[in-house]
Design an enzyme around this catalytic site. Structure first.
Site, mmCIF file in Angstrom:
data_model
loop_
_atom_site.group_PDB
_atom_site.id
_atom_site.type_symbol
_atom_site.label_atom_id
_atom_site.label_comp_id
_atom_site.label_asym_id
_atom_site.label_seq_id
_atom_site.Cartn_x
_atom_site.Cartn_y
_atom_site.Cartn_z
ATOM 1 N N PRO A 169 0.851 -1.229 -0.339
ATOM 2 C CA PRO A 169 0.203 -0.601 0.150
ATOM 3 C C PRO A 169 0.379 1.161 -0.114
ATOM 4 O O PRO A 169 1.987 1.789 0.810
ATOM 5 C CB PRO A 169 -0.646 -0.287 1.372
ATOM 6 C CG PRO A 169 -0.220 -0.798 2.319
ATOM 7 C CD PRO A 169 1.195 -1.895 0.643
ATOM 8 N N ASP A 224 -1.580 2.767 2.563
ATOM 9 C CA ASP A 224 -1.884 3.270 3.765
ATOM 10 C C ASP A 224 -2.421 4.393 4.809
ATOM 11 O O ASP A 224 -1.014 5.667 4.003
ATOM 12 C CB ASP A 224 0.566 3.411 3.622
ATOM 13 C CG ASP A 224 0.608 2.204 5.223
ATOM 14 O OD1 ASP A 224 0.094 2.743 6.156
ATOM 15 O OD2 ASP A 224 1.592 2.466 5.074
ATOM 16 N N TRP A 245 3.893 0.572 10.314
ATOM 17 C CA TRP A 245 5.204 -0.450 9.226
ATOM 18 C C TRP A 245 4.177 -1.922 10.459
ATOM 19 O O TRP A 245 3.995 -2.680 9.720
ATOM 20 C CB TRP A 245 5.943 -0.837 10.044
ATOM 21 C CG TRP A 245 7.237 0.853 9.227
ATOM 22 C CD1 TRP A 245 7.703 1.475 9.394
ATOM 23 C CD2 TRP A 245 7.062 0.788 7.848
ATOM 24 N NE1 TRP A 245 7.975 2.474 8.766
ATOM 25 C CE2 TRP A 245 7.729 0.937 7.073
ATOM 26 C CE3 TRP A 245 6.503 -0.624 6.809
ATOM 27 C CZ2 TRP A 245 8.215 1.531 6.483
ATOM 28 C CZ3 TRP A 245 6.893 -0.484 5.157
ATOM 29 C CH2 TRP A 245 7.753 0.817 5.475
ATOM 30 N N GLN A 264 11.877 -1.535 0.562
ATOM 31 C CA GLN A 264 10.954 -2.367 1.361
ATOM 32 C C GLN A 264 11.638 -3.417 2.313
ATOM 33 O O GLN A 264 10.674 -4.304 2.731
ATOM 34 C CB GLN A 264 9.819 -2.748 0.630
ATOM 35 C CG GLN A 264 8.864 -1.180 0.178
ATOM 36 C CD GLN A 264 8.508 -0.504 0.848
ATOM 37 O OE1 GLN A 264 8.283 -0.599 2.727
ATOM 38 N NE2 GLN A 264 9.059 0.726 1.261
ATOM 39 N N TRP A 290 7.980 -3.293 4.049
ATOM 40 C CA TRP A 290 7.524 -4.333 3.539
ATOM 41 C C TRP A 290 7.457 -5.496 4.687
ATOM 42 O O TRP A 290 6.942 -6.451 4.180
ATOM 43 C CB TRP A 290 6.527 -3.571 2.970
ATOM 44 C CG TRP A 290 4.731 -4.325 2.848
ATOM 45 C CD1 TRP A 290 3.841 -4.547 4.156
ATOM 46 C CD2 TRP A 290 4.369 -4.967 1.890
ATOM 47 N NE1 TRP A 290 2.615 -4.639 3.295
ATOM 48 C CE2 TRP A 290 3.061 -5.274 2.311
ATOM 49 C CE3 TRP A 290 4.469 -5.355 0.311
ATOM 50 C CZ2 TRP A 290 2.218 -5.433 1.217
ATOM 51 C CZ3 TRP A 290 3.726 -5.968 -0.150
ATOM 52 C CH2 TRP A 290 2.723 -6.375 0.133
ATOM 53 N N LYS A 301 19.876 10.478 -6.942
ATOM 54 C CA LYS A 301 18.449 10.164 -6.105
ATOM 55 C C LYS A 301 17.168 11.352 -5.808
ATOM 56 O O LYS A 301 17.572 12.711 -6.184
ATOM 57 C CB LYS A 301 18.009 10.107 -4.821
ATOM 58 C CG LYS A 301 18.546 11.026 -3.495
ATOM 59 C CD LYS A 301 18.140 10.118 -2.398
ATOM 60 C CE LYS A 301 18.839 10.345 -0.971
ATOM 61 N NZ LYS A 301 18.648 10.071 -0.066
ATOM 62 N N LYS A 340 12.723 17.181 -3.610
ATOM 63 C CA LYS A 340 12.577 17.827 -3.718
ATOM 64 C C LYS A 340 13.837 19.342 -3.622
ATOM 65 O O LYS A 340 13.721 20.100 -4.091
ATOM 66 C CB LYS A 340 11.734 18.222 -2.848
ATOM 67 C CG LYS A 340 10.376 17.854 -3.798
ATOM 68 C CD LYS A 340 8.947 18.037 -2.517
ATOM 69 C CE LYS A 340 7.644 17.215 -2.743
ATOM 70 N NZ LYS A 340 7.292 17.146 -1.590
#
Length: 1065
Positions: free
Chosen positions: A47, A86, A524, A559, A563, A596, A599
């Site tokens: 999610p 999520d 989590w 993850q 996750w 990477k 912003k």
RNA sequence: GGGCCCGUAGCUUAGCCUGGUGGAGCGCACGGCUGAUAACCGUGAGGUCCUGCGUUCGAAUCGCAGCGGGCCCA
């Protein structure tokens, strides 16, 4: 009926229409339903957090998922998937706090927890709706209507139920631990929520005065002066060597310092000591048990009550001083040393980062501000050895970016340490793509995992369902909503979020009243239970038994700690097995420099911008094809543009034959593949064979989720085989205007290839696939499956595969390319025929290829004839040149060398070679009539080409192009030059293909005019001229008149569309 | 500081597992085709295979060390 396509590839228009088509026909749902009852494929969508805007990484993630699910669906799997969201947690709280202008938890409490929760809930739902539309615009098919959402009651129950399992299995523990703590959010932070980046902190050396020895100090180093009031001990490494040194400080006084031997010089330099002498060397073990005075015992009176000793610990490193300051309340390792040695935890810092009353003079001061106060206090007490500052990476709250502190607090833990071994053995049963994702990366992470702190002191989250008795302290864990209603004072309709559950009490067996522990779950933990929560477990068990565990999940490599881990942990607690059977770990999206996207760097690429400019199919094909799924993806606009061009070629290839098919009323239902199978040309069989190979390539690639290889295989087929070759070969067949079986065969083969292709690209570029399919299939057969995605995946048909033909065609293509190369050397355009090409093959294979594909070769090389030599036969028309080698001739003939060289040059090269080949030498006559003996080393032989011939190597031999001009060839060449120009003018007038014209051609050259006249009929037919006049001195009246220069010959061409000329009559 | 992954032409990449003269596409230059035409196609130039050391007859490929990038951790 097929519909003609006239427009350019307009992705946005096509995709908009396709989306509407899917919507109106309920395509997604019908496809899923069409596979009901087939083999199950349970997919759990990781999610995304409802932040409001998808980014390139999440777009890639969903596109991977969508492509794989579409592929499995077409391969007849009954797919269970729900989009997931999520929606709880600190990030949303922080956003809402920002909107409301809040600074701290007190603002929230004042505003009212209920009001705040409502805001959070509305915010999350709104963002979910926004993001749903964004994902849909990528063409992602998931169950968007019925997603799983972590804020739903049934989801919360799944989490509650899971915690109850932990409690029942004694895997839940409340205990004091040191946790990462955010003093702004006033909550514990999971290890996985800590964001590390560089900041500047004080770096100070402090002397702790020993009790046992006069004027003797153990030297420690720290970057957190604010933890000194909490210091309880010093740790040294048991086996390092330490020195006791007598040193003269900057004030000129001697003092004795204890520190690691290797670090003495450095530390004394830091402290500007002028002189020193080593008194004694000892191991860390020898220091154990020494005690010291706490340097701030007078300021923090509580410290005077404690003992302060030196202990040994293996984690101590030989850096700075080799002696580590231990504050069990403010460090994980410190805490462990404390537990091992029975040191009390002294933690005089509150949740908000301010000192408590126990901190004596520092009480009420914020720890960050206290740093300088404490440094000053240490300085006044004469125990500050040195002070500087340091740039180092430090943990921050991942959402509000406040520097974390370590704080000993009471929290709830899942005892991962108890189940770690089982987790590790489960990892081995899972299929990992790539393999190292599981065997190296994930395994390493799990091996190092600690107990999982699942409690947070916040508001917007799943309330921890633990009720505790205020009288006897016993606890109860509630597993379901029903259980809570039954046990508590709640009515029938309850809200499971805070603050509503906070008010519910449960009667304790002891007669006291149990009330809920105030904490909420770490987010989590929410997503950790997704695989059964999405199946409605524990409320309903049926789906769970049918589907669980997941057949497949895929997420980014971040993850591993997230996750992949949280799901495994929760599932081991609940079911003692892994919740997934296979996992693909994909990469991250980086900018074009490999950095990477962030912003602050301003290098973030919005996937919707890509969709806007190039379309969703281009974005999809780009992210899927550029790199292997598990490699990081360096986003590059040029690459996107390239992928777009490739799709554009596919589009053009697809639309090219359709106008002809439409014109001829081609009906694929009437012309079956069976019907034409006996009339297939070599090139038709070839493309059908290649098509089969591509299906197999795609299947092979997909079998281990190599999506990039699958797409590249398709792409290469489209570009190389279809666009660059097959379409070129069949173009003349499509132009035949009569009822021609050969044309129908080409139509049918192309049609078959396109239909297959539409299915092959369906998982990856679903819109383009649908667009092609609707026209090619649905417009012809209303009973065909309504969407391409409902079709079965094409099965490879072995009988269509002809590897020999594929290999022959490969050779033929190479010959055509090489002859084009040779043509360039003699500057003869392809438009001009050549009398012949001569192929000298290396072997039988190449020779057979020429035999087999002679007509293709003649066509594509524009040659009147092809001469095929035997393998290794030398072409008899080649000349031979003898090239003397002066370096060999000089030493032998000295003065006469020049004469010999000339003799060789003027000799008959063939005779010379024959003699040398036979006897190893030959005799040449010199100018004075004497003879000289020439040996093989003195002369090299080289084949020479006739003047009008050029050659080039192809893979499998040499091709010679004979460009000798004859009047026939000139006639045809000039005729085609003329035709091309007339066609060009027709185009400029925007005439339709069928429209007839009148054309007048004035050529300023008698000979050329005659040559062109010879081809009059041919030209009239090609340019559809009812009237064609060619001459040297004619008037060129017409609607459109243009001057040309053809190979140096001036021409004047006039054309008039017949409709307009007939209108004048 | 540790674990894992990545580093090949200006750009995006194949080849690496299993060592044997590095292949593509885009871009660039030149050219072809002209009934896919704001399309399509050919040829050519362009490479310290991140660096160094090692193993080997032979290294882009195997090993070690380092550099740069990414993710995760300390």
């Amino acid at each position: 009926m097929l519909q003609e396509i006239t427009s350019q590839y307009n992705a946005n228009k096509i995709e908009k229409n396709i989306h509407r088509f899917w919507e109106e026909n309920n395509a997604y749902k019908r496809v899923r339903e069409s596979r009901e009852g087939a083999s199950k494929f349970f997919f759990v969508d990781g999610p995304p957090y409802t932040t409001g805007h998808i980014h390139l990484g999440t777009a890639w993630n969903k596109v991977i998922k969508d492509s794989i699910l579409r592929y499995f669906s077409m391969n007849n799997y009954d797919i269970h998937e729900r989009a997931g969201w999520d929606m709880h947690g600190l990030p949303i709280e922080v956003k809402v706090e920002g909107i409301l202008g809040f600074q701290s938890k007190k603002d929230i409490e004042t505003y009212g927890v209920g009001n705040f929760i409502n805001k959070c809930k509305n915010f999350a739902i709104e963002q979910k709706d926004n993001m749903t539309e964004q994902f849909k615009s990528l063409g992602v098919w998931l169950d968007w209507e019925n997603p799983y959402m972590t804020l739903r009651d049934e989801y919360i129950e799944a989490a509650w139920w899971t915690l109850k399992q932990a409690y029942d299995k004694d895997l839940l523990e409340e205990g004091q631990r040191v946790v990462n703590w955010c003093p702004r959010c006033e909550t514990a932070i999971a290890d996985s929520e800590v964001d590390y980046f560089e900041i500047t902190d004080p770096s100070i050396y402090i002397k702790f005065r020993l009790k046992e020895e006069e004027n003797t100090y153990v030297v420690i180093w720290t970057t957190t002066p604010w933890t000194i009031p909490s210091n309880m001990a010093v740790a040294v490494h048991p086996s390092f060597e330490y020195s006791k040194v007598k040193a003269t400080n900057p004030e000129g006084n001697d003092e004795v310092l204890i520190l690691a031997s290797d670090l003495v010089e450095d530390v004394l330099k830091q402290g500007r000591y002028t002189d020193y002498e080593v008194l004694e060397k000892m191991s860390g073990k020898d220091l154990e048990g020494l005690s010291y005075h706490h340097p701030l015992a007078d300021a923090v009176s509580k410290q005077a009550e404690f003992e302060h000793n030196i202990y040994t610990a293996d984690y101590v490193t030989a850096e700075k001083t080799g002696c580590v300051h231990i504050a069990p309340g403010h460090g994980m390792e410190d805490f462990e040393v404390g537990v091992e040695n029975g040191i009390p935890v002294f933690c005089p810092v509150g949740a908000d980062g301010k000192y408590l009353d126990e901190a004596g003079k520092y009480s009420g001061e914020h720890i960050r501000d206290a740093n300088q106060t404490i440094i000053n206090d240490l300085k006044h007490r004469g125990v500050l050895l040195a002070e500087e500052s340091i740039n180092h990476r430090y943990g921050h709250c991942w959402r509000c970016k406040t520097p974390n502190i370590y704080l000993a607090t009471v929290q709830w833990f899942l005892k991962i340490s108890d189940i770690k071994q089982n987790m590790l053995s489960e990892i081995q049963k899972v299929d990992w793509y790539p393999e190292w994702a599981g065997t190296s990366r994930f395994k390493d992470w799990v091996e190092g995992a600690r107990d999982w702190c699942i409690s947070r002191q916040r508001y917007w989250g799943i309330p921890i369902p633990v009720w505790k008795c205020s009288s006897c302290g016993s606890i109860d864990v509630v597993g379901t909503k029903q259980e809570l209603i039954k046990k508590s004072n709640a009515g029938k309709h309850i809200e499971l979020h805070r603050p509503y559950v906070d008010d519910l009490t449960i009667e304790c067996d002891c007669g006291g009243s149990m009330s809920r522990v105030e904490d909420v779950f770490d987010v989590w933990f929410d997503s950790a239970v997704a695989s059964w929560a999405t199946l409605g477990y524990p409320q309903s068990e049926e789906d769970f038994h049918r589907w669980w565990p997941a057949d497949f999940i895929t997420e980014g490599h971040d993850q591993t700690r997230g996750w992949f881990y949280s799901q495994l942990g929760a599932s081991m607690v609940a079911f003692e097995q892994s919740p997934y059977e296979s996992v693909m770990m994909h990469g991250f999206t980086l900018d074009k420099y490999g950095k990477k996207m962030s912003k602050s760097q301003g290098n973030v690429v919005d996937p919707l911008e890509v969709v806007d400019k190039y379309g969703a199919d281009t974005l999809r094909a780009y992210v899927l094809s550029t790199s292997a799924p598990w490699d990081d993806l360096k986003f590059n606009w040029e690459g996107v543009n390239q992928v777009y061009s490739n799709l554009n070629i596919l589009w053009n290839v697809y639309r090219f034959p359709i106008p002809y098919m439409v014109l001829d009323n081609f009906d694929p239902k009437q012309v079956s593949m069976d019907l034409i199978s006996k009339h297939l040309r070599k090139e038709d069989k070839w493309i059908l064979s290649r098509m089969q190979s591509v299906i197999k390539d795609v299947d092979d690639a997909m079998s281990d989720y190599q999506l990039h290889k699958a797409i590249r295989a398709i792409n290469e087929f489209v570009l190389e085989d279809l666009s660059r070759w097959y379409i070129q070969l069949i173009r003349p067949r499509t132009w035949v205007e009569s009822e021609d079986p050969d044309k129908l065969v080409a139509y049918r083969v192309l049609y078959d290839v396109f239909v297959t292709l539409s299915k092959l690209i369906a998982p990856f570029t679903p819109h383009m696939a649908e667009e092609m399919y609707q026209n090619l299939v649905r417009n012809v057969d209303q009973y065909a499956p309504i969407t391409v995605h409902m079709n079965d995946w094409p099965l490879p048909e072995e009988e269509k595969v002809d590897k020999e033909l594929e290999s022959h065609m490969q050779i033929a293509r190479s010959i055509v390319e090489s002859s084009a190369n040779a043509r360039q050397k003699v500057k003869r355009k392809l438009r001009w025929p050549v009398s012949r090409i001569v192929v000298a093959p290396d072997d039988k294979e190449a020779s057979n290829a020429v035999d087999n594909l002679r007509s293709v070769l003649m066509d594509q090389t524009n040659a009147k004839d092809i001469e095929l030599l035997d393998p290794d036969e030398e072409w008899s028309e080649l000349g031979l040149e003898a090239i003397p080698d002066p370096s060999a001739i000089g030493p032998v003939f000295k003065k006469n060398a020049g004469d010999v060289i000339n003799a060789i040059k003027s000799s008959n090269p063939s005779e010379l070679k024959e003699s040398i080949d036979s006897y190893g030498e030959s005799s040449v006559s010199l100018s004075d009539s004497s003879a000289a003996t020439v040996t093989s080393d003195m002369v090299n032989f080289q084949r020479t080409l006739p003047d009008t011939v050029a050659s080039a190597e192809f893979e499998g031999g040499i091709v010679y192009v004979d460009a000798t001009l004859t009047s026939d060839i000139e006639s045809e060449g000039f005729a085609r030059e003329v035709i091309r120009r007339v066609q060009d003018m027709r185009k400029e007038l925007d005439l339709s293909v069928e429209e007839n014209v009148k054309s007048l051609i004035k050529i300023d050259d008698e000979r050329v005019a005659e040559l062109v006249k010879n081809m009059e009929t041919y030209i009239s037919k090609e340019v559809r001229a009812d009237t064609l006049v060619i001459g040297t001195n004619i008037s060129t009246d017409g609607d459109y008149v243009k001057d040309w220069n053809v190979e140096g010959i001036p021409m004047e061409i006039a054309i008039s569309p017949l409709e307009s000329s007939s209108g004048n009559v």
